[in-house]
Design an enzyme around this catalytic site. Structure first.
Site, PDB file in Angstrom:
ATOM      1  NE  ARG A 121      53.618  27.217  77.362  1.00 44.28           N
ATOM      2  CZ  ARG A 121      52.520  26.487  77.269  1.00 44.28           C
ATOM      3  NH1 ARG A 121      52.581  25.280  76.779  1.00 44.28           N
ATOM      4  NH2 ARG A 121      51.365  26.973  77.655  1.00 44.28           N
ATOM      5  CD  GLN A 126      52.681  32.847  80.651  1.00 45.92           C
ATOM      6  OE1 GLN A 126      51.517  33.101  80.425  1.00 45.92           O
ATOM      7  NE2 GLN A 126      53.268  31.751  80.186  1.00 45.92           N
ATOM      8  CG  ASP A 129      53.473  30.767  76.541  1.00 47.44           C
ATOM      9  OD1 ASP A 129      53.127  30.178  75.492  1.00 47.44           O
ATOM     10  OD2 ASP A 129      53.488  30.207  77.653  1.00 47.44           O
ATOM     11  CB  SER A 132      50.076  30.804  77.700  1.00 48.48           C
ATOM     12  OG  SER A 132      50.880  29.856  78.336  1.00 48.48           O
ATOM     13  CE1 TYR A 225      53.882  21.878  77.256  1.00 57.68           C
ATOM     14  CE2 TYR A 225      56.279  22.025  77.301  1.00 57.68           C
ATOM     15  CZ  TYR A 225      55.047  22.492  76.859  1.00 57.68           C
ATOM     16  OH  TYR A 225      54.995  23.576  76.023  1.00 57.68           O
TER      17      TYR A 225
HETATM   18  P1  NAD Z   1      49.369  20.978  77.740  1.00 59.89           P
HETATM   19  O1  NAD Z   1      48.492  21.579  76.701  1.00 59.89           O
HETATM   20  O2  NAD Z   1      50.667  20.376  77.367  1.00 59.89           O
HETATM   21  O3  NAD Z   1      48.509  19.833  78.479  1.00 59.89           O
HETATM   22  C1  NAD Z   1      47.284  20.137  79.103  1.00 59.89           C
HETATM   23  C2  NAD Z   1      47.200  19.433  80.425  1.00 59.89           C
HETATM   24  O4  NAD Z   1      46.996  18.048  80.219  1.00 59.89           O
HETATM   25  C3  NAD Z   1      48.443  19.552  81.299  1.00 59.89           C
HETATM   26  O5  NAD Z   1      48.080  20.140  82.523  1.00 59.89           O
HETATM   27  C4  NAD Z   1      48.902  18.117  81.458  1.00 59.89           C
HETATM   28  O6  NAD Z   1      49.464  17.876  82.731  1.00 59.89           O
HETATM   29  C5  NAD Z   1      47.612  17.357  81.274  1.00 59.89           C
HETATM   30  N1  NAD Z   1      47.766  15.942  80.933  1.00 59.89           N
HETATM   31  C6  NAD Z   1      48.623  15.338  80.079  1.00 59.89           C
HETATM   32  N2  NAD Z   1      48.424  14.004  80.056  1.00 59.89           N
HETATM   33  C7  NAD Z   1      47.409  13.761  80.910  1.00 59.89           C
HETATM   34  C8  NAD Z   1      46.735  12.578  81.340  1.00 59.89           C
HETATM   35  N3  NAD Z   1      47.070  11.369  80.878  1.00 59.89           N
HETATM   36  N4  NAD Z   1      45.748  12.695  82.254  1.00 59.89           N
HETATM   37  C9  NAD Z   1      45.391  13.905  82.736  1.00 59.89           C
HETATM   38  N5  NAD Z   1      45.981  15.066  82.382  1.00 59.89           N
HETATM   39  C10 NAD Z   1      46.984  14.982  81.483  1.00 59.89           C
HETATM   40  O7  NAD Z   1      49.566  22.012  78.937  1.00 59.89           O
HETATM   41  P2  NAD Z   1      49.773  23.570  78.857  1.00 59.89           P
HETATM   42  O8  NAD Z   1      48.544  24.258  79.229  1.00 59.89           O
HETATM   43  O9  NAD Z   1      50.385  23.903  77.562  1.00 59.89           O
HETATM   44  O10 NAD Z   1      50.810  23.807  80.032  1.00 59.89           O
HETATM   45  C11 NAD Z   1      52.073  23.130  79.980  1.00 59.89           C
HETATM   46  C12 NAD Z   1      52.926  23.505  81.166  1.00 59.89           C
HETATM   47  O11 NAD Z   1      53.341  24.833  81.069  1.00 59.89           O
HETATM   48  C13 NAD Z   1      52.216  23.391  82.501  1.00 59.89           C
HETATM   49  O12 NAD Z   1      53.134  22.909  83.458  1.00 59.89           O
HETATM   50  C14 NAD Z   1      51.869  24.798  82.821  1.00 59.89           C
HETATM   51  O13 NAD Z   1      51.718  25.056  84.208  1.00 59.89           O
HETATM   52  C15 NAD Z   1      53.096  25.484  82.277  1.00 59.89           C
HETATM   53  N6  NAD Z   1      52.847  26.905  82.076  1.00 59.89           N
HETATM   54  C16 NAD Z   1      53.448  27.762  82.934  1.00 59.89           C
HETATM   55  C17 NAD Z   1      53.211  29.103  82.827  1.00 59.89           C
HETATM   56  C18 NAD Z   1      53.856  30.056  83.777  1.00 59.89           C
HETATM   57  O14 NAD Z   1      53.543  31.230  83.744  1.00 59.89           O
HETATM   58  N7  NAD Z   1      54.757  29.623  84.594  1.00 59.89           N
HETATM   59  C19 NAD Z   1      52.373  29.559  81.833  1.00 59.89           C
HETATM   60  C20 NAD Z   1      51.807  28.658  80.937  1.00 59.89           C
HETATM   61  C21 NAD Z   1      52.059  27.312  81.078  1.00 59.89           C
END
Ligand code: NAD
Length: 369
Positions: A121, A126, A129, A132, A225
């Site tokens: 991620r 991206q 991905d 996303s 994550y």
């Molecule tokens: P995800 O679907 O795994 O989870 C959704 C959100 O739920 C996350 O933000 C997580 O921190 C939150 N979460 C988990 N347990 C929680 C709790 N108990 N209380 C409150 N919130 C809680 O997340 P995602 O959308 O798949 O993203 C995963 C990671 O990947 C993130 O760090 C995101 O920034 C990263 N990401 C990065 C890029 C990039 O371009 N760099 C792109 C996509 C995702």
């Protein structure tokens, strides 16, 4: 090389793994693309659209038995694996943690399998991905579902018939889906609030105009994550969130922790403190849900609070979901081929992370499986 696309058999699935625009791009590169008759119907892509893009439209058996690369959304079912060509490359979600039997059968076929849920991620990844791209769609739709189910309007309105207060929308879990849910609620005129346990989420939430509810527990895990909270941390979170949830007209939850059931964040006592007519949309329902009262796939009303845990949400906006999935997939084909031939280079981190079977050899560490 033949690229194959078959109909998704998963119940209620409307998406297709490759849309005509991306077929065209792959055909231009010299691939032959075979698609199963009617595979795009759920997304309103017709066989003639595929033919115009240069695909060959065939029966299921012919597609699956001729595909050197099979692109799919849902994991292959046993029946599909049986028909698969020996040594084929499969690119799809795999749910590898619960589908070990299927993976063994794929290995017996000397298949090479790329698991889409293992793509890193990172910004660099991206372009392929799908987690996303599909979460973007789900987040948008979650807000529309909330607006539809809510007995109130989202924007503030000042009219001769009085002033309407804006709806207060709280999004719990500000990953990709959560951010899009917030942005959509903002466009509809709601007052938006966000909560997450990853510090990076704070800036992300602010960037779409949300007020961030400063978490009393921070729990960043591996790979960007979140990690699972300890029992003590869960208690602290519960105390903190109960009052904010009680003040919200809409709560959208998206929280996930990789490889685990979705965390339980909204307990029954919290729902009991919400006003009648409030709405909870539980986007984590596919994975058990973030609300104790969620019944995956159902809408229930508890003491006047409407709770809905929709399943497979991207499929309910199938057109852009298929287009984005396809773009990611055509990019993935670019990543693993050169001049129309397979070129799987394990020094490339996306390939190394997502390839779970190579020519029949399992590439996962023990406890990954
Ligand atoms: P995800 O679907 O795994 O989870 C959704 C959100 O739920 C996350 O933000 C997580 O921190 C939150 N979460 C988990 N347990 C929680 C709790 N108990 N209380 C409150 N919130 C809680 O997340 P995602 O959308 O798949 O993203 C995963 C990671 O990947 C993130 O760090 C995101 O920034 C990263 N990401 C990065 C890029 C990039 O371009 N760099 C792109 C996509 C995702």
């Amino acid at each position: 090389m033949n690229i194959g696309i078959i109909k998704e058999k998963y119940k209620g699935e409307n998406r297709v793994a490759l849309v005509p625009a991306e077929v065209k791009r792959l055909v231009k590169k010299g691939f032959k693309v075979l698609v199963e008759k009617g595979c795009g119907m759920g997304s309103y892509f017709y066989d003639d659209d595929y033919k115009s893009a240069g695909a060959e439209v065939r029966e299921y058996n012919e597609v699956i038995q001729s595909a050197d690369i099979l692109i799919k959304i849902h994991p292959l079912e046993k029946d599909e694996i049986r028909h698969l060509k020996e040594e084929a490359v499969v690119i799809s979600f795999t749910r590898y943690w619960e589908k070990m039997d299927e993976l063994k059968e794929l290995a017996d076929k000397k298949a090479t399998v790329f698991a889409l849920e293992r793509i890193p991620r990172t910004t660099k990844a991206q372009f392929v991905d799908v987690l996303s791209s599909q979460a973007t769609i789900a987040g948008y739709k979650a807000t529309l579902l909330a607006a539809e189910l809510s007995p109130r309007m989202f924007p503030m309105l000042t009219t001769a018939a009085g002033t309407l207060k804006p709806a207060r929308v709280l999004v719990i879990g500000v990953g990709v889906a959560g951010l899009q849910a917030l942005a959509t609620a903002k466009r509809l005129g709601a007052q938006i609030f966000a909560y997450d346990i990853r510090p990076a989420a704070k800036e992300d939430a602010k960037s779409v105009g949300a007020r961030f509810l400063e978490s009393p527990v921070w729990a960043e895990g591996k790979g960007g994550y979140a990690r699972e909270l300890t029992e003590e941390e869960k208690k602290i979170q519960h105390e903190f969130l109960a009052k904010h949830i009680g003040n919200s007209d809409v709560v959208i939850t998206t929280a996930q922790v990789p490889g685990k059931r979705a965390p339980l964040i909204i307990t029954k006592d919290m729902v009991d403190r919400m006003k009648a007519g409030s709405v909870i949309i539980d986007l984590a329902a596919d994975n058990g849900g973030n609300c104790e009262l969620t019944k995956p796939g159902e809408r229930i009303i508890h003491n006047g609070v409407i709770i809905y845990g929709p399943l497979n949400v991207p499929s309910s906006v199938p057109r852009p979901a298929s287009e984005m999935f396809s773009k990611n997939m055509a990019n993935f084909v670019d990543l693993i081929t050169r001049d129309g031939q397979l070129d799987i280079d394990f020094s490339e981190e996306i390939i190394a992370a997502s390839c779970i079977i190579h020519k029949g050899e399992l590439r996962m560490e023990g406890n990954d499986a």
